[in-house]
Design a protein around this motif. Structure first.
Motif, PDB file in Angstrom:
ATOM      1  N   LEU A  45     -71.046  72.560  10.774  1.00 60.14           N
ATOM      2  CA  LEU A  45     -71.520  73.671  11.599  1.00 60.14           C
ATOM      3  C   LEU A  45     -70.369  74.570  12.060  1.00 60.14           C
ATOM      4  CD1 LEU A  45     -74.243  71.967  13.822  1.00 60.14           C
ATOM      5  CD2 LEU A  45     -74.586  73.557  11.926  1.00 60.14           C
ATOM      6  N   TYR A  46     -69.304  73.959  12.526  1.00 64.62           N
ATOM      7  CA  TYR A  46     -68.211  74.733  13.125  1.00 64.62           C
ATOM      8  C   TYR A  46     -67.436  75.541  12.083  1.00 64.62           C
ATOM      9  CZ  TYR A  46     -64.157  75.857  16.006  1.00 64.62           C
ATOM     10  OH  TYR A  46     -63.164  76.521  16.679  1.00 64.62           O
ATOM     11  N   TYR A  47     -67.145  74.952  10.943  1.00 65.64           N
ATOM     12  CA  TYR A  47     -66.337  75.613   9.913  1.00 65.64           C
ATOM     13  C   TYR A  47     -67.181  76.190   8.787  1.00 65.64           C
ATOM     14  CZ  TYR A  47     -62.361  73.337  12.123  1.00 65.64           C
ATOM     15  OH  TYR A  47     -61.416  72.929  13.016  1.00 65.64           O
ATOM     16  N   GLN A  48     -68.454  76.458   9.040  1.00 65.71           N
ATOM     17  CA  GLN A  48     -69.359  76.843   7.964  1.00 65.71           C
ATOM     18  C   GLN A  48     -68.905  78.065   7.175  1.00 65.71           C
ATOM     19  OE1 GLN A  48     -73.234  78.498   9.401  1.00 65.71           O
ATOM     20  NE2 GLN A  48     -72.444  77.678  11.325  1.00 65.71           N
ATOM     21  N   SER A  49     -68.416  79.099   7.823  1.00 68.01           N
ATOM     22  CA  SER A  49     -67.957  80.285   7.076  1.00 68.01           C
ATOM     23  C   SER A  49     -66.763  79.932   6.204  1.00 68.01           C
ATOM     24  CB  SER A  49     -67.594  81.404   8.045  1.00 68.01           C
ATOM     25  OG  SER A  49     -68.751  81.845   8.717  1.00 68.01           O
ATOM     26  N   ASN A  50     -65.862  79.104   6.714  1.00 69.77           N
ATOM     27  CA  ASN A  50     -64.725  78.655   5.914  1.00 69.77           C
ATOM     28  C   ASN A  50     -65.210  77.825   4.727  1.00 69.77           C
ATOM     29  OD1 ASN A  50     -63.817  79.071   8.785  1.00 69.77           O
ATOM     30  ND2 ASN A  50     -61.830  78.843   7.788  1.00 69.77           N
ATOM     31  N   TYR A  51     -66.220  76.996   4.941  1.00 73.42           N
ATOM     32  CA  TYR A  51     -66.735  76.157   3.858  1.00 73.42           C
ATOM     33  C   TYR A  51     -67.434  76.992   2.790  1.00 73.42           C
ATOM     34  CZ  TYR A  51     -65.703  71.969   6.604  1.00 73.42           C
ATOM     35  OH  TYR A  51     -65.071  70.966   7.305  1.00 73.42           O
ATOM     36  N   PHE A  52     -68.194  78.005   3.197  1.00 74.84           N
ATOM     37  CA  PHE A  52     -68.838  78.866   2.203  1.00 74.84           C
ATOM     38  C   PHE A  52     -67.783  79.596   1.370  1.00 74.84           C
ATOM     39  CE2 PHE A  52     -72.637  78.857   5.160  1.00 74.84           C
ATOM     40  CZ  PHE A  52     -73.426  78.091   4.319  1.00 74.84           C
ATOM     41  N   LEU A  53     -66.734  80.068   2.023  1.00 78.08           N
ATOM     42  CA  LEU A  53     -65.641  80.736   1.318  1.00 78.08           C
ATOM     43  C   LEU A  53     -64.902  79.753   0.405  1.00 78.08           C
ATOM     44  CD1 LEU A  53     -64.114  83.404   0.971  1.00 78.08           C
ATOM     45  CD2 LEU A  53     -62.639  82.699   2.847  1.00 78.08           C
ATOM     46  N   THR A  54     -64.668  78.536   0.888  1.00 78.01           N
ATOM     47  CA  THR A  54     -64.018  77.494   0.076  1.00 78.01           C
ATOM     48  C   THR A  54     -64.855  77.185  -1.158  1.00 78.01           C
ATOM     49  OG1 THR A  54     -62.973  76.522   2.024  1.00 78.01           O
ATOM     50  CG2 THR A  54     -63.194  75.102   0.082  1.00 78.01           C
ATOM     51  N   TYR A  55     -66.168  77.035  -0.965  1.00 78.91           N
ATOM     52  CA  TYR A  55     -67.058  76.746  -2.088  1.00 78.91           C
ATOM     53  C   TYR A  55     -66.946  77.842  -3.141  1.00 78.91           C
ATOM     54  CZ  TYR A  55     -71.057  75.273  -4.782  1.00 78.91           C
ATOM     55  OH  TYR A  55     -71.849  74.840  -5.805  1.00 78.91           O
ATOM     56  N   PHE A  56     -67.055  79.072  -2.689  1.00 79.89           N
ATOM     57  CA  PHE A  56     -66.987  80.205  -3.608  1.00 79.89           C
ATOM     58  C   PHE A  56     -65.644  80.239  -4.336  1.00 79.89           C
ATOM     59  CE2 PHE A  56     -65.986  84.719  -4.415  1.00 79.89           C
ATOM     60  CZ  PHE A  56     -67.010  85.020  -5.302  1.00 79.89           C
ATOM     61  N   ALA A  57     -64.542  80.037  -3.612  1.00 76.19           N
ATOM     62  CA  ALA A  57     -63.206  80.088  -4.209  1.00 76.19           C
ATOM     63  C   ALA A  57     -63.014  79.000  -5.273  1.00 76.19           C
ATOM     64  CB  ALA A  57     -62.141  79.965  -3.123  1.00 76.19           C
ATOM     65  N   VAL A  58     -63.445  77.770  -4.983  1.00 76.33           N
ATOM     66  CA  VAL A  58     -63.273  76.680  -5.950  1.00 76.33           C
ATOM     67  C   VAL A  58     -64.179  76.908  -7.164  1.00 76.33           C
ATOM     68  CG1 VAL A  58     -63.536  74.191  -6.327  1.00 76.33           C
ATOM     69  CG2 VAL A  58     -62.523  75.028  -4.195  1.00 76.33           C
ATOM     70  N   PHE A  59     -65.398  77.382  -6.930  1.00 79.58           N
ATOM     71  CA  PHE A  59     -66.318  77.673  -8.035  1.00 79.58           C
ATOM     72  C   PHE A  59     -65.721  78.750  -8.949  1.00 79.58           C
ATOM     73  CE2 PHE A  59     -69.932  79.863  -9.980  1.00 79.58           C
ATOM     74  CZ  PHE A  59     -70.627  78.800 -10.529  1.00 79.58           C
ATOM     75  N   VAL A  60     -65.193  79.818  -8.348  1.00 79.63           N
ATOM     76  CA  VAL A  60     -64.567  80.895  -9.137  1.00 79.63           C
ATOM     77  C   VAL A  60     -63.327  80.381  -9.854  1.00 79.63           C
ATOM     78  CG1 VAL A  60     -63.340  83.101  -8.926  1.00 79.63           C
ATOM     79  CG2 VAL A  60     -65.527  82.788  -7.786  1.00 79.63           C
ATOM     80  N   LEU A  61     -62.540  79.532  -9.206  1.00 82.96           N
ATOM     81  CA  LEU A  61     -61.339  78.973  -9.838  1.00 82.96           C
ATOM     82  C   LEU A  61     -61.707  78.172 -11.084  1.00 82.96           C
ATOM     83  CD1 LEU A  61     -58.274  78.519  -9.731  1.00 82.96           C
ATOM     84  CD2 LEU A  61     -58.724  76.479  -8.364  1.00 82.96           C
TER      85      LEU A  61
END
Length: 180
Positions: A45-61
């Motif tokens: 819950l607290y880091y959700q925006s960071n996690y969504f960005l992390t997910y996107f970055a790793v998927f794109v990588l």
């Protein structure tokens, strides 16, 4: 915090808070699953925006490292989903086709099986692109110790004063719990 209807998107937490100097990490107590579960839930819950960005970055990588396989895997999974949807929604027409054209049906099934085996490596890369970010997020949420701000903002989320995308997602998969 930006609003989308009644759901509010949380702002990104600083890199310092998320990973660097002020971040504190510790292995969870594997014997106390409830406490570990609570830590993961609250960090999601607290880091959700960071996690969504992390997910996107790793998927794109993963997509950048293996673009052809990622594209083929995405198309294969999309085609498999489309065929599955068609067969489950139009069962009678599929059954009629099978009865009326058994040879064509068998050739189609053999061709489809060949393409699945041929694209298995691509499907594996696509699955890696989906599952690797989830693993990274789960590891961070498991190891990151909570701070006071994390606890206060999660209380607000839990009391319903604020709804966020991660809160809705966790509620949708049936992971709703009391915030301690």
């Amino acid at each position: 915090m930006a609003e989308i209807g009644e759901i509010q998107v949380t702002s990104l937490r600083s890199l310092d808070d998320f990973l660097l100097e002020s971040a504190r990490f510790q292995l969870p107590n594997f014997k106390d699953l409830e406490k570990w579960n609570n830590r993961v839930y609250q960090n999601l819950l607290y880091y959700q925006s960071n996690y969504f960005l992390t997910y996107f970055a790793v998927f794109v990588l993963v997509g950048i490292l293996h673009p052809g396989k990622m594209l083929c895997g995405t198309l294969a999974m999309g085609a498999a989903g489309g065929v599955f949807y068609y067969l489950t929604s139009n069962q009678s027409s599929a059954t009629d086709f099978k009865k009326n054209h058994p040879l064509i049906f068998m050739l189609l099934m053999l061709t489809l099986t060949y393409f699945v085996v041929y694209l298995l490596g691509s499907v594996a890369v696509f699955m890696l692109g989906i599952l690797l970010p989830l693993l990274v997020i789960f590891l961070h949420a498991s190891l990151r110790l909570r701070n006071l701000r994390n606890k206060v903002l999660n209380k607000i989320e839990w009391t319903g004063l604020r709804r966020s995308p991660m809160g809705v997602l966790l509620e949708g998969i049936g992971w709703d719990q009391d915030i301690n």
